[in-house]
Design a protein around this motif. Structure first.
Motif, PDB file in Angstrom:
ATOM      1  N   ALA A 173     -14.165  40.446 -11.309  1.00 42.12           N
ATOM      2  CA  ALA A 173     -12.744  40.618 -11.621  1.00 42.12           C
ATOM      3  C   ALA A 173     -12.689  41.746 -12.651  1.00 42.12           C
ATOM      4  N   HIS A 174     -11.497  42.333 -12.876  1.00 36.10           N
ATOM      5  CA  HIS A 174     -11.465  43.388 -13.886  1.00 36.10           C
ATOM      6  C   HIS A 174     -10.635  42.968 -15.096  1.00 36.10           C
ATOM      7  N   PRO A 175     -11.204  43.106 -16.296  1.00 35.90           N
ATOM      8  CA  PRO A 175     -10.513  42.631 -17.514  1.00 35.90           C
ATOM      9  C   PRO A 175      -9.466  43.618 -18.022  1.00 35.90           C
TER      10      PRO A 175
ATOM     11  N   ASP B 177      -1.058  38.921 -13.722  1.00 37.03           N
ATOM     12  CA  ASP B 177      -1.614  38.792 -12.373  1.00 37.03           C
ATOM     13  C   ASP B 177      -2.724  39.822 -12.168  1.00 37.03           C
ATOM     14  N   ASP B 178      -2.512  41.024 -12.699  1.00 41.98           N
ATOM     15  CA  ASP B 178      -3.451  42.142 -12.459  1.00 41.98           C
ATOM     16  C   ASP B 178      -4.256  42.520 -13.708  1.00 41.98           C
ATOM     17  N   ASP B 179      -5.325  42.127 -13.882  1.00 45.40           N
ATOM     18  CA  ASP B 179      -6.084  41.127 -13.152  1.00 45.40           C
ATOM     19  C   ASP B 179      -6.450  39.999 -14.101  1.00 45.40           C
ATOM     20  N   GLY B 180      -5.401  39.584 -14.894  1.00 42.16           N
ATOM     21  CA  GLY B 180      -5.659  38.424 -15.758  1.00 42.16           C
ATOM     22  C   GLY B 180      -6.012  37.222 -14.905  1.00 42.16           C
TER      23      GLY B 180
ATOM     24  N   GLY C  80     -12.488  48.993 -16.668  1.00 38.51           N
ATOM     25  CA  GLY C  80     -12.113  50.334 -16.232  1.00 38.51           C
ATOM     26  C   GLY C  80     -11.730  50.427 -14.761  1.00 38.51           C
ATOM     27  N   GLU C  81     -11.317  49.325 -14.171  1.00 38.46           N
ATOM     28  CA  GLU C  81     -10.920  49.356 -12.751  1.00 38.46           C
ATOM     29  C   GLU C  81      -9.699  50.241 -12.582  1.00 38.46           C
ATOM     30  N   GLU C  82      -8.750  50.080 -13.510  1.00 41.38           N
ATOM     31  CA  GLU C  82      -7.512  50.852 -13.412  1.00 41.38           C
ATOM     32  C   GLU C  82      -7.765  52.348 -13.665  1.00 41.38           C
ATOM     33  N   ALA C  83      -8.887  52.651 -14.270  1.00 40.24           N
ATOM     34  CA  ALA C  83      -9.198  54.049 -14.589  1.00 40.24           C
ATOM     35  C   ALA C  83     -10.040  54.689 -13.491  1.00 40.24           C
TER      36      ALA C  83
ATOM     37  N   ILE D 277     -12.181  39.256  -7.041  1.00 38.44           N
ATOM     38  CA  ILE D 277     -10.850  38.650  -7.173  1.00 38.44           C
ATOM     39  C   ILE D 277      -9.969  39.596  -7.978  1.00 38.44           C
ATOM     40  N   ASP D 278      -8.867  40.013  -7.409  1.00 35.98           N
ATOM     41  CA  ASP D 278      -7.937  40.890  -8.126  1.00 35.98           C
ATOM     42  C   ASP D 278      -6.521  40.524  -7.714  1.00 35.98           C
ATOM     43  N   MET D 279      -5.776  39.838  -8.592  1.00 37.21           N
ATOM     44  CA  MET D 279      -4.402  39.411  -8.338  1.00 37.21           C
ATOM     45  C   MET D 279      -4.343  38.237  -7.364  1.00 37.21           C
TER      46      MET D 279
HETATM   47 ZN   LIG Z   1      -6.156  45.058 -10.358  1.00 34.95          ZN
END
Ligand SMILES: [Zn+2]
Length: 581
Positions: free
Chosen positions: A318-320, A386-389, A420-423, A448-450
């Motif tokens: 998952a991405h923090p 949700d993304d990505d808590g 850094g998924e969003e980056a 798992i993402d969202m």
């Molecule tokens: Zn995400």
């Protein structure tokens, strides 16, 4: 699908909310929203079982405003990874980062120019922020006694100066013509190519920007970049690598019109490309600050029980990180109602379409009922609940459940929060390049993402039993079958949606397979499956808050994924690869 009008009216009435009995703080009734969730939630001790209560406790903490939207390279991100590591320690999960810690730091730096930077034309100094600024990026070429020249309009490659005329000079450029084709990505790239030999490129595009915003450009830590693209070679584009090989790039400056005319020593009106000006000198005070602690993956292991198989891993991901905060706050309620109304418009007719300008202009927001309930709430945090808590906290919840198992699964479980998924999927690129366990010992990766939404109002086909599955058959049909088999064993099996395995025409849903971290595991031949409950109106918005999560649905999905992971970890054989990536 009910019509927007009725649902919007229904929605604002629901926002009136009901005063729940439990007093959040002495005497104050807890107001619950239309989903039965409060704005703020008091954490409670968690238990081994996967539960709505635990997920609420974790998610309200992890996506709280105090986490500042957890942007990669910022303090808020470190707060998020700290929380995860503390929980892993509390649960007794084995550290699997570097040096006996849970963390794997990435060589990330924050780059900016200090206000002590100076620029002059024939000795006449321009004023920092008032006339010009420098744009954060890699350390640029020097500008020392170079000729200033007017280059033309960005994107207008037919009329701008030649590469030869630009080489070694400080080139002043007008911004792309508004609304013209010249502003397209291709034209901009062609302009950059043409001016690649310049000492610097100064674009006249500061006039519409407030003084605060100009100063923020260099104070905003989001100007964070990986130390060097080649350190992420598989993820780095060829262009990035070529640019790096070419040495320091031209300085990128921004000017006001007055600043440009001071620099050129001439008015811009009617100026022809190639018109030369005085000589420029600059002292660009480039500051590079390592922010490794603000950009680290978190990794933990629950060791398998079978000595023969414990050296192999089922990985969960998952991405923090999320996308941080905005400079100027907006009123939360109006934005929420608008985002809901916009999505309702897009979902008219049962499918998802891009809303037309007319449809958007026709949206009317009724705030009266909400204002009776509460005053406006200025909001500037993109909480990323949700993304990505949702994925990040589901991993913790699964770790807690498995940690409590008397007999652990036969194979080991590898929990990796890919930062850094969003980056640009940076953390998973880095982890798969520098895995802390042998890469080929990873038998599968579950990403798992969202998974916190997926209601019928969030996407066509949404509902309590909705779950999208991506990539489960791409490398291993055995994995794909396992996904189905474990689902059928659920008390209430999900309606698994495979439509994102192929491209859909839905706006915003292009290339779902390539847009999250599993892609970096799959490229190394690791079979993956990606779970998500779809996008929604609050995607990457200030309104992606914990109060809008569908916790019962979220908890059931988390339980299903836990069952799948344990099942995979207990398999005698690892999922066979049908094909290479
Ligand atoms: Zn995400």
């Amino acid at each position: 699908m009910t019509s927007t009008h009725s649902s919007r009216r229904a929605r604002s009435v629901a926002l009136l909310g009901v005063a729940a009995g439990a007093a959040a703080c002495a005497g104050a009734p807890v107001v619950l929203n239309q989903f039965g969730n409060p704005l703020r939630h008091s954490p409670a001790p968690t238990a081994p079982e996967i539960s709505v209560a635990d997920l609420k406790t974790r998610l309200y903490l992890f996506a709280d405003d105090s986490m500042q939207g957890r942007q990669y390279g910022r303090l808020g991100n470190m707060k998020g990874t700290e929380y995860i590591a503390r929980e892993l320690q509390r649960l007794g999960v084995e550290p699997a980062g570097e040096n006996g810690t849970y963390f794997q730091e990435m060589p990330v730096v924050q780059r900016r120019f200090a206000a002590t930077s100076a620029l002059s034309a024939d000795g006449r100094a321009l004023r920092w922020v008032d006339d010009w600024i420098a744009t954060p990026g890699p350390k640029p070429r020097d500008i020392n006694g170079v000729a200033i020249v007017f280059g033309g309009t960005t994107g207008d490659t037919a009329n701008m100066i030649s590469a030869a005329d630009a080489a070694g000079k400080l080139v002043v450029m007008l911004p792309p013509a508004a609304g013209g084709g010249a502003g397209g990505f291709g034209a901009i790239a062609a302009t950059n190519q043409r001016l690649a030999g310049a000492a610097g490129v100064a674009t006249v595009n500061l006039d519409g920007v407030t003084r605060t915003a100009r100063a923020f450009v260099n104070d905003d830590p989001s100007g964070v970049l990986v130390a060097s693209a080649s350190e992420l070679s598989p993820g780095a584009t060829e262009a990035q690598l070529a640019a790096e090989r070419a040495g320091p790039p031209p300085a990128q400056l921004r000017l006001t019109r007055a600043g440009a005319e001071a620099l050129l020593g001439a008015g811009l009106d009617g100026l022809r490309p190639g018109a030369s000006g005085p000589t420029a000198s600059a002292h660009l005070d480039h500051i590079e600050t390592p922010v490794r602690k603000y950009a680290r993956n978190v990794v933990g292991i629950i060791r398998g029980s079978d000595p023969k198989l414990a050296g192999t891993y089922v990985a969960l991901g998952a991405h923090p990180d999320h996308v941080g905060y905005t400079r100027s706050p907006a009123d939360h309620d109006s934005l929420k109602l608008y985002n809901d109304a916009r999505l309702a418009v897009q979902m008219k007719g049962g499918d998802l379409h891009a809303a037309t300008a007319e449809e958007l202009a026709a949206i009317r927001i009724n705030l009266d009922s909400v204002r009776k309930l509460r005053p406006p709430r200025p909001d500037s945090i993109r909480n990323g609940a949700d993304d990505d808590g949702s994925g990040s906290m589901a991993l913790l919840e699964i770790a807690e459940a498995v940690s409590a198992m008397k007999v652990k699964p036969r194979r080991s479980l590898l929990f990796a929060w890919n930062n850094g998924e969003e980056a640009g999927l940076l953390g998973s690129a880095w982890y798969t390049m520098h895995p802390t366990v042998p890469r080929d010992s990873i038998v599968a990766q579950i990403n798992i993402d969202m998974i916190g939404r997926g209601r019928k109002d969030d996407l066509p086909g949404g509902g309590d039993d909705y779950l999208a599955v991506v990539g489960s058959n791409r490398l291993s049909s055995e994995l794909g079958r396992e996904v189905v088999a474990v689902n059928l064993r659920q008390p209430a099996p999900f309606r698994l949606d495979y439509r994102f395995d192929t491209t859909t025409a839905w706006p915003g849903y292009n290339n779902i397979y390539g847009r999250s971290d599993h892609a970096n595991y799959a490229r190394f031949g690791i079979p993956i499956v990606f779970f998500f409950t779809g996008l929604h109106g609050d995607y990457h918005q200030l309104t992606d808050e914990p109060q809008y999560i569908d916790y019962p649905h979220y908890a059931r999905i988390t339980q299903y994924i836990a069952d799948l992971v344990v099942d995979l970890a207990n398999r005698e054989r690892r999922p066979a690869l049908d094909r290479r990536p």
